[in-house]
Write an enzyme that holds these catalytic residues in place. Structure first.
Site, mmCIF file in Angstrom:
data_model
loop_
_atom_site.group_PDB
_atom_site.id
_atom_site.type_symbol
_atom_site.label_atom_id
_atom_site.label_comp_id
_atom_site.label_asym_id
_atom_site.label_seq_id
_atom_site.Cartn_x
_atom_site.Cartn_y
_atom_site.Cartn_z
ATOM 1 C CB CYS A 1 -0.880 0.015 1.247
ATOM 2 S SG CYS A 1 -1.810 -1.502 1.456
ATOM 3 N NE ARG B 1 3.971 2.020 -2.474
ATOM 4 C CZ ARG B 1 4.930 1.781 -1.567
ATOM 5 N NH1 ARG B 1 6.115 2.301 -1.727
ATOM 6 N NH2 ARG B 1 4.708 1.029 -0.520
ATOM 7 C CD1 TRP C 1 -0.492 -5.747 -2.324
ATOM 8 C CD2 TRP C 1 -0.810 -5.017 -4.394
ATOM 9 N NE1 TRP C 1 -0.167 -6.768 -3.165
ATOM 10 C CE2 TRP C 1 -0.344 -6.354 -4.451
ATOM 11 C CE3 TRP C 1 -1.080 -4.377 -5.585
ATOM 12 C CZ2 TRP C 1 -0.142 -7.040 -5.642
ATOM 13 C CZ3 TRP C 1 -0.872 -5.050 -6.775
ATOM 14 C CH2 TRP C 1 -0.415 -6.353 -6.792
ATOM 15 C CG ASN D 1 2.377 -0.583 3.314
ATOM 16 O OD1 ASN D 1 1.874 -1.669 2.976
ATOM 17 N ND2 ASN D 1 3.555 -0.183 2.883
ATOM 18 N N GLY D 2 0.765 -2.801 5.576
ATOM 19 C CA GLY D 2 1.313 -3.943 6.316
ATOM 20 C C GLY D 2 0.213 -4.939 6.626
ATOM 21 C CD GLU E 1 11.624 -17.980 -13.984
ATOM 22 O OE1 GLU E 1 10.847 -18.607 -14.722
ATOM 23 O OE2 GLU E 1 11.561 -16.750 -13.819
ATOM 24 C CE LYS F 1 12.149 -13.592 -15.335
ATOM 25 N NZ LYS F 1 11.159 -14.616 -15.230
ATOM 26 C CD GLU G 1 10.415 -12.636 -19.087
ATOM 27 O OE1 GLU G 1 9.309 -12.297 -19.532
ATOM 28 O OE2 GLU G 1 10.534 -13.186 -17.993
ATOM 29 C CG HIS H 1 18.645 -38.791 -25.082
ATOM 30 N ND1 HIS H 1 18.794 -40.132 -25.364
ATOM 31 C CD2 HIS H 1 18.833 -38.665 -23.735
ATOM 32 C CE1 HIS H 1 19.049 -40.794 -24.248
ATOM 33 N NE2 HIS H 1 19.077 -39.931 -23.244
ATOM 34 C CE LYS I 1 4.437 -8.505 -13.436
ATOM 35 N NZ LYS I 1 5.636 -9.389 -13.348
HETATM 36 C C1 AGP Z 1 7.600 -14.160 -16.594
HETATM 37 O O1 AGP Z 1 8.759 -13.380 -16.372
HETATM 38 C C2 AGP Z 1 6.729 -13.600 -17.697
HETATM 39 N N1 AGP Z 1 6.386 -12.257 -17.452
HETATM 40 C C3 AGP Z 1 5.546 -14.500 -18.010
HETATM 41 O O2 AGP Z 1 6.042 -15.761 -18.388
HETATM 42 C C4 AGP Z 1 4.548 -14.721 -16.855
HETATM 43 O O3 AGP Z 1 5.134 -15.505 -15.856
HETATM 44 C C5 AGP Z 1 3.315 -15.466 -17.405
HETATM 45 O O4 AGP Z 1 2.705 -14.647 -18.387
HETATM 46 C C6 AGP Z 1 2.296 -15.816 -16.324
HETATM 47 O O5 AGP Z 1 1.823 -14.639 -15.740
HETATM 48 P P1 AGP Z 1 0.947 -14.775 -14.383
HETATM 49 O O6 AGP Z 1 1.863 -15.353 -13.337
HETATM 50 O O7 AGP Z 1 0.510 -13.374 -14.060
HETATM 51 O O8 AGP Z 1 -0.191 -15.692 -14.672
#
Ligand code: AGP
Length: 610
Positions: free
Chosen positions: A2, A27, A75, A101-102, A483, A487, A490, A506, A605
């Protein structure tokens, strides 16, 4: 998290607070509100779900003037986003207003006491309203005194701002574990969650420490410790510009969020344990009977959340001995999966709005599954459509590339696996206690690890011109390698590929050639020798190997060209540590390649389309 803004001075608090709240929008929030203490009109509280623009529209017809006020962007953690749950909250007589906030951990017991002993009626589902009502009950004409007394009763994290219509010249604030600053202005004094909110008005601030209470008037600021002794504090002069201030001095939100992971993990773990150290999963009604009834668990998600699901499979099968299938949401929903009422369907989603995941969840519900979701946004679509919700409490994640949400999702996976294992009587006290103790010290180990950032930066400088990068690992390390690869892809746009190390031979090893960079995760003691063989395998094809290994396992140096060490911890929990150098590696490579790190090309996002 928040956002809080407060002001007491000789200017119109309404404008200052609304302006300050707007500077906290980055935020992330779901509702906003303001309270103004006016001698004639009393305590004026206006709050609305949604954007700050909604709140401005709501108060546009009113001539609100006061020289003291508090404001808040919420939030949600306890209680979905709504007008009633928005802050500020007020005391029973409406004369005291508070923003927070908390998380107040013992709000349930305090609420019960206030209802039973004082006949208090509550209008929201929030923990914050309980604190406000408590201050109201304890108020005997001195706001500072009432705040001190109330905070003696409270457990949890808080940054609060409190005003009373009977004391229109005083603003009282306090903090424990949630950030709070005090701004020393020309025409008054301020409180805020962080610097951007008040940078327009002042650059001299006090950084408030834990368990301190602050009393502000137009011309004076007093800081007290928990024993109510005055504290002297040096002024911090802010030299940042507004943009840097939003990132608290970090160059990008992604780097800020990488560094927020210890706090996110702490928040996600510590508030899910009772006084006896047992896991308490509020919002999850899984009894031993229901857990025994499940004969399958599905974990379904996308992207980074899917990678967290792979660790979830490992944790739930290991601790709870239930068969787990992990699926990419966009595949799950079209393959007519075997799901029935004996299936526990776990949806993982940071945003809670990913359409593929939401659609898969609906498909599973239609087939009778019990749906548990692990999400970071309270009241999101995935949360609302689930039977049980387990919040990650990572705070808003702004950067498109997910980091702190991922590690807090891992924590939720571990806790769910351990919780189910305990309920089934499969995790004995000693094993459980050892794991919990190790989980509780992960944030400290992470803090130590983050201090080695320069080492990762130097490695990134060596490899940022790479065109192809491979990530390999075995067991949990293979899931973390997926993962790490995502990173890098992307945010740096480098072609990166992750594969289980044992699978290389393989076919894929045909792609390894001289100077190909291979990032080899070798953190699993039980698979360490196997990984050394895989490193030898790619080295024999002239690859360059960067190994990620546990401190002390120095034999890897004989095989790899470069080694980055993470602190010792049980094999099961190493993903919480090993992913961090991979996040930093991707970040610094992208930075050296001049990429738009927080907003990578073609990405959103939250992917709310199929
Ligand atoms: C991860 O860095 C990406 N932004 C993307 O793969 C993300 O994890 C995926 O779109 C899922 O999003 P969500 O966790 O909001 O469902």
């Amino acid at each position: 998290m928040c956002g809080i803004v407060g002001y007491v001075g000789n200017e119109n608090a309404r404008n200052i607070i609304i302006d300050g709240l707007k500077r906290l929008e980055y935020r992330g929030y779901d509702s906003a509100g303001i309270a103004l203490a006016d001698p004639e009109q009393g305590m004026i509280v206006r709050k609305k779900k949604g954007r700050i623009a909604n709140l401005e529209e709501y108060i546009s017809g009113e001539n609100l003037f006061s020289t003291i006020g508090i404001g808040h962007t919420r939030w949600a953690t306890h209680g979905a986003p709504s007008d009633e749950n928005a802050h500020p909250h007020v005391s029973a007589d409406g004369k005291i207003a508070l923003v927070h906030n908390g998380i107040i951990e013992n709000y349930v017991e305090l609420k019960k006491e206030l209802m039973e002993k004082h006949g208090i009626v509550f209008s929201s589902e929030t923990d914050t309203e309980v604190l406000t009502k408590l201050i109201g009950v304890l108020y005997e004409g001195d706001l500072e005194d009432a705040v001190f007394k109330a905070l003696d009763r409270v457990r949890g994290a808080f940054a609060i701002g409190v005003i009373s219509q009977d004391e229109p010249g005083r603003l009282v604030a306090a903090r424990k574990d949630s950030p709070l600053i005090v701004g020393l202005g020309r025409d008054g004094n301020f409180i805020a969650s962080d610097i951007p909110a008040i940078l327009k008005y002042c650059r001299q601030i006090y950084l408030i420490e834990n368990n301190e209470v602050v009393v502000l008037t137009e011309n004076n600021v007093q800081i007290f410790d928990a024993q109510r002794r005055p504290v002297r504090r040096d002024v911090f002069n802010v030299t940042w510009d507004a943009d840097a201030a939003e990132k608290e001095g970090y160059d990008h939100f992604m780097l800020k969020e990488i560094h927020e992971q210890p706090e996110g993990i702490r928040n996600t773990v510590e508030r899910r344990m009772d006084d006896h150290g047992e896991i308490v999963l509020d919002g999850i009604n899984l009894t031993r009977e229901t857990i025994e009834y499940f004969n399958k668990v599905y974990i379904v998600a996308c992207g980074t959340a899917y990678h967290a699901g792979l660790i979830g499979k490992y944790a739930i099968e290991k601790f709870a001995h239930i068969s787990v299938e992990v699926d990419i949401a966009s595949e799950f929903r079209y393959r007519d999966p075997f799901v029935d009422d004996r299936t526990l369907f776990i949806a993982i989603s940071q945003s809670g709005e990913t359409l593929d995941t939401l659609a898969a969840l609906r498909e599973a519900k239609k087939k009778g599954a019990r749906v548990l979701s692990v999400v970071n946004v309270v009241g999101s679509s995935v949360a609302r459509e689930s039977d049980d919700v387990f919040y990650t409490w990572a705070g808003p994640e702004i950067a498109v590339a997910s980091t702190k949400a991922y590690t807090t999702q891992l924590v939720c996976m571990y806790l769910i696996g351990m919780y189910m294992g305990r309920k089934k009587g499969l995790l004995d006290d000693e094993t459980y206690q050892t794991l919990m103790n190790e989980l509780l010290v992960i944030p400290d180990k992470l803090e130590t690890l983050l201090q080695k950032e320069r080492v990762v930066q130097d490695l990134a400088r060596r490899f940022y011109r790479s065109n192809n990068v491979f990530f390999i690992g075995r067991g949990p390390d293979s899931y973390v390698s997926y993962e790490g690869s995502l990173k890098l892809k992307e945010i740096s746009y480098i072609n990166s590929f992750a594969i289980a190390a044992g699978e290389l031979k393989h076919g894929t090893i045909a792609l390894i050639e001289k100077d190909t960079l291979v990032v080899a995760l070798a953190t699993q003691d039980s698979l360490f020798e196997k990984m050394l063989s895989n490193i030898k395998e790619v080295k024999s094809r002239d690859a360059t190997v960067l190994a990620i290994a546990k401190e002390g396992n120095t034999t890897v140096e004989a095989e790899a060209d470069y080694v980055f060490y993470i602190p010792q911890c049980p094999d099961e929990l190493t993903p919480l540590l090993s992913v961090v150098p991979l996040q930093q590696f991707a970040y610094y490579i992208a930075k050296m390649r001049g990429c738009d790190i927080d907003k990578p090309k073609n990405l959103a996002k939250s992917v709310t389309v199929e």
